[in-house]
Write a protein that holds these residues in place. Structure first.
Motif, PDB file in Angstrom:
ATOM      1  N   GLU A  72      17.682 -39.157  26.259  1.00 48.63           N
ATOM      2  CA  GLU A  72      18.926 -37.498  26.438  1.00 48.63           C
ATOM      3  C   GLU A  72      19.042 -37.682  27.844  1.00 48.63           C
ATOM      4  O   GLU A  72      18.225 -37.528  28.825  1.00 48.63           O
ATOM      5  CB  GLU A  72      18.103 -36.461  25.559  1.00 48.63           C
ATOM      6  N   SER A  73      19.054 -36.790  28.490  1.00 51.95           N
ATOM      7  CA  SER A  73      19.664 -35.742  29.959  1.00 51.95           C
ATOM      8  C   SER A  73      19.403 -33.871  29.306  1.00 51.95           C
ATOM      9  O   SER A  73      20.045 -33.936  28.874  1.00 51.95           O
ATOM     10  CB  SER A  73      21.239 -36.315  30.408  1.00 51.95           C
ATOM     11  N   SER A  74      19.158 -33.828  31.277  1.00 52.07           N
ATOM     12  CA  SER A  74      18.458 -32.854  31.308  1.00 52.07           C
ATOM     13  C   SER A  74      19.741 -32.449  32.153  1.00 52.07           C
ATOM     14  O   SER A  74      20.760 -32.691  32.181  1.00 52.07           O
ATOM     15  CB  SER A  74      17.111 -32.358  31.711  1.00 52.07           C
ATOM     16  N   GLN A  75      19.705 -31.240  31.817  1.00 50.64           N
ATOM     17  CA  GLN A  75      20.555 -30.038  32.464  1.00 50.64           C
ATOM     18  C   GLN A  75      20.906 -30.355  34.273  1.00 50.64           C
ATOM     19  O   GLN A  75      22.383 -30.218  34.552  1.00 50.64           O
ATOM     20  CB  GLN A  75      20.657 -28.844  32.806  1.00 50.64           C
ATOM     21  N   ASN A  76      20.005 -31.479  34.613  1.00 55.99           N
ATOM     22  CA  ASN A  76      20.328 -31.818  35.805  1.00 55.99           C
ATOM     23  C   ASN A  76      20.647 -32.356  36.271  1.00 55.99           C
ATOM     24  O   ASN A  76      20.347 -33.554  37.000  1.00 55.99           O
ATOM     25  CB  ASN A  76      18.920 -31.757  36.968  1.00 55.99           C
ATOM     26  N   GLY A  77      20.734 -33.750  35.178  1.00 55.98           N
ATOM     27  CA  GLY A  77      21.421 -34.656  35.130  1.00 55.98           C
ATOM     28  C   GLY A  77      20.469 -35.972  35.398  1.00 55.98           C
ATOM     29  O   GLY A  77      21.006 -37.507  34.770  1.00 55.98           O
TER      30      GLY A  77
END
Length: 777
Positions: free
Chosen positions: A247-252
């Motif tokens: 998965e990827s977070s909002q900060n990439g």
């Protein structure tokens, strides 16, 4: 009854049959086992004055209860506890309370984390049975961990996996997609589906605790998951039957979810342990740390060469794939990354794969003590934030080329200020309450007053300090580094809004006290010893002994100077504040020659930029640069090598003019083209650069357009380094340069600034020396 001890590798919380369930995979002496904890609740706090309204809002949520508690906020308001026995009701309760503007405290702490930190379980844990229920308690046990290094090779578009290499202490294996002669450690697979199934089986068989690699989550595991999903194969790599999730977070940032195994990316782990490199490619880091690199050295041709090897020499591709695994394992070993992570976990309670985490580590150390003192943490980052709080002190420097400069450095200045002046969130709350006796109070800045009787953080810092001194004596570099990072973070988080204890009265009382200490130290040196302090920076002062200094027993003199200043500070703090000084000034270095340059286009001295010949204990001398071109990665190798050579010659009073002129001639003649490459990082997505497009962005956009034209995927992500050269038509990517190089640019923008940072101090000028050479071209 005890059932064994182990290290929690992964942790998970979920609802099971309508109740909160906490799950921990522990690595024990005999293997790995899952420990399930039942009967716990999710917990948060709110003001007692809001309890009646909250009860009404949550009346239909049968899994939630509100209870009065013998606890208070730091504003001395009574609080009640919100308890939920399942996550579904918990998240619904938080949402309703937030919408009603009811303040919540510590609601962001996950139950699976709170369970450990409230019991002081930072690393090892023992499984016990208590009254028919499974529980965990603290235990010092740390097991040996099994590492597995992973690397994959793919097509240029990463739409097919060519091979997968796995390497651990006892075994190495390469899984190859296609025909190849089978042999021990090399397994042919009839297609990508068979490759992925074989990979899953190998991971289960090797059964690692830690899965390591280079960009292993953002590339290797992400590609593996995507290809498995496309082929309809569940990629169950954990110690249960759940498939891998990337998965990827909002900060990439990319995260891998595997139950029972920890995934560690080599790049993030190195950065977290404060290792710094000019570039973080595997090739560059391996050569810097290990003295060897990949089997395909040229990054410009690597992608095409991998495709050729797959078609024409599969055995060579297998060797290349496996060598990348070996390099990652060797880097982890050389940099002592696993011992560092284990010591960090034991010290702070941070999970092994936690990236960053300074604020969480502070919580883990501070919250249990705060709760035992009868208080809860404030609402997130709700402290005073409208004050003028400076950063570290940087003194105006006196530019010049000096002889005999000593550097005196305060050991862990900010932690020592916290200890000396009792700076602490609870101490601030009790000190500003107004009912403490005067002898209990220590003044801060911005009207902060600290009650030394209630301060918690100074004691935490003192224990860390003592542990670091012991680690140094025992040669435990991993533990020493972990403690140093955490001690310094205790200041940093207090001044950051990512910390629930953020309050500028706290951070200001630290930095402004640091300013005062540096300034008064400089004044004391000049008034009592007659030396000139030419610069000061955060925790150091630079003392010029004089060009005519006899240079006899200079090291002993520096040590005596530091000792006498420490005694003076101890006297000052006792007399003025009635506190014991934890300040510890150390003699750090003697520079036989020292340059403090001017700011460009100014007569003022620069800051955080200097160079010198540092005297070693054996009498030899080392050239040291701070903040100058030689150590800045955004300058070319040309400028950096030129500065090192020019400064060394001038410092040692050797002839230097011929070298300078020859270097200019070589550049203009095209003999230094390999040293003209700039490297700068992309700070945001390329398409976000609209108004201002720096040279490296323009070069990167050119290369990405060429790749789109060729049907290839993008190659740059945020944080990647762009290699480019300046041509007569502007910046162009180094690997796809089309235009002639602008050599005059490199003379004017790389050599001239370096030379004129030192030449004016000896009455010379770069322009006058090189003008005849440039005229030849």
């Amino acid at each position: 009854m005890s059932t064994g001890a182990g290290l929690p590798l992964t942790r998970r919380q979920r609802d099971h049959q309508g109740r909160l369930q906490l799950s921990y995979w522990l690595r024990t002496a005999s293997g790995a086992e899952e420990v399930v904890i039942e009967g716990e609740s999710a917990v948060a706090f709110l003001r007692e004055q809001d309890r009646e309204r909250a009860t009404t809002l949550l009346a239909d949520l049968t899994g939630c209860t509100l209870r009065p508690l013998a606890l208070s906020t730091l504003a001395h308001e009574p609080v009640c506890g919100l308890y939920a026995d399942n996550l579904a009701h918990w998240y619904e309760a938080l949402s309703r309370l937030e919408q009603a503007d009811i303040g919540l405290m510590e609601e962001d702490i996950r139950p699976v984390d709170r369970y450990l930190i409230e019991r002081g379980i930072f690393a090892g844990a023992r499984v016990i049975e208590r009254e028919g229920r499974t529980a965990l308690m603290r235990d010092p046990f740390l097991p040996p961990l099994r590492l597995l290094s992973l690397d994959i090779e793919t097509t240029l578009r990463a739409d097919r996996i060519l091979s997968i290499a796995l390497q651990c202490a006892e075994e190495e294996v390469v899984l190859f997609n296609g025909s190849i002669a089978a042999r021990p450690g090399l397994i042919p697979c009839a297609g990508e589906r068979a490759l992925l199934l074989a990979f899953t089986e190998q991971v289960r068989r090797l059964d690692p605790d830690l899965l390591i690699g280079w960009n292993v989550i953002g590339f290797d595991l992400r590609v593996l998951e995507r290809r498995a999903r496309a082929l309809g194969i569940p990629l169950c790599l954990g110690r249960d039957d759940q498939p891998l999730r990337v998965e990827s977070s909002q900060n990439g940032r990319w995260y891998a979810r595997l139950n029972g195994r920890v995934v560690l990316d080599g790049i993030d782990t190195l950065k977290g342990a404060t290792w710094q490199f000019e570039r973080y490619s595997l090739e560059f880091v391996a050569r810097e740390l290990l003295g060897r690199g990949k089997l395909i050295h040229d990054p410009d041709d690597r992608g095409e060469e991998i495709q050729r090897l797959y078609r024409e020499d599969p055995d060579a591709l297998a060797r290349y794939n496996l060598e990348d695994c070996r390099l990652v394992t060797a880097i982890f070993d050389k940099a002592e990354l696993i011992p560092y992570l284990l010591e960090r976990a034991r010290l702070t309670g941070l999970a092994l794969d936690k990236v960053g985490g300074s604020s969480q580590a502070f919580d883990n150390l501070y919250l249990p003590r705060l709760h035992r003192a009868g208080f809860v943490a404030p609402e997130y980052a709700s402290g005073q934030g409208d004050l003028d709080v400076p950063g570290g002190f940087v003194m105006d420097s006196r530019p010049g080329l000096y002889r005999h400069v000593l550097v005196l450095d305060f050991k862990s200045l900010y932690p020592s200020i916290i200890r000396s002046f009792q700076i602490d969130p609870l101490g601030l709350a009790m000190g500003t309450r107004g009912d403490a006796p005067p002898e209990a109070l220590v003044p801060g800045f911005h009207h902060a007053i600290f009650d030394r009787r209630h301060a918690l953080l100074p004691g935490i810092i003192e224990r860390l300090w003592q542990a670091r001194d012991a680690a140094k004596r025992e040669g435990n570099s991993a533990l020493s580094q972990a403690i140093k990072i955490q001690m310094n973070a205790c200041y940093g988080v207090l001044g950051s809004k990512v910390c629930r204890f953020f309050d500028q009265r706290l951070s200001g009382s630290i930095t402004l006290r640091g300013h005062q200490i540096l300034q008064q130290t400089a004044q004391r040196i000049e008034s009592a010893y007659g030396h000139t302090v030419i610069y000061g920076d955060t925790d150091s002062v630079f003392v010029w002994l004089g060009d005519d200094w006899a240079d006899r027993n200079t090291d002993a003199y520096g040590t005596r100077l530091a000792t006498e200043l420490n005694a003076w500070w101890a006297e000052q703090l006792q007399e003025r504040f009635d506190v014991n000084s934890a300040l510890e000034l150390q003699y750090e270095a003697h520079y036989s020659r020292f340059l403090m340059p001017r700011m460009r286009h100014s007569d003022k001295g620069s800051k955080k930029r200097y160079a010198g010949l540092k005297r070693q204990s054996d009498g030899s001398e080392t050239l040291v640069f701070r903040g100058l071109e030689s150590v800045r990665t955004d300058w070319t190798p040309l400028a950096r090598r030129f500065q090192q050579e020019l400064y060394a010659l001038i410092f040692n009073e050797q002839p230097w003019r011929a070298m300078l002129q020859q270097r200019v001639q070589a550049v203009m003649a095209g003999e230094c083209d390999d040293e003209l490459v700039y490297r700068r990082r992309i700070r945001q997505p390329l398409d976000a650069y609209t108004r201002n497009r720096p040279p490296h962005v323009r070069a990167a956009q050119q290369l990405e357009q060429q790749r789109r034209d060729e049907g290839l995927p993008p190659c740059y992500r945020v944080g990647d380094s762009v290699a480019y050269v300046m041509t007569v038509n502007g910046p162009e990517p180094a690997e796809k340069r089309r235009s002639p190089i602008d050599y005059q640019h490199y003379i004017d923008r790389q050599l001239l600034p370096v030379a004129d940072s030192i030449l004016p101090f000896i009455g010379e000028s770069f322009a006058q020396l090189v003008a005849p050479q440039i005229d030849l071209f």
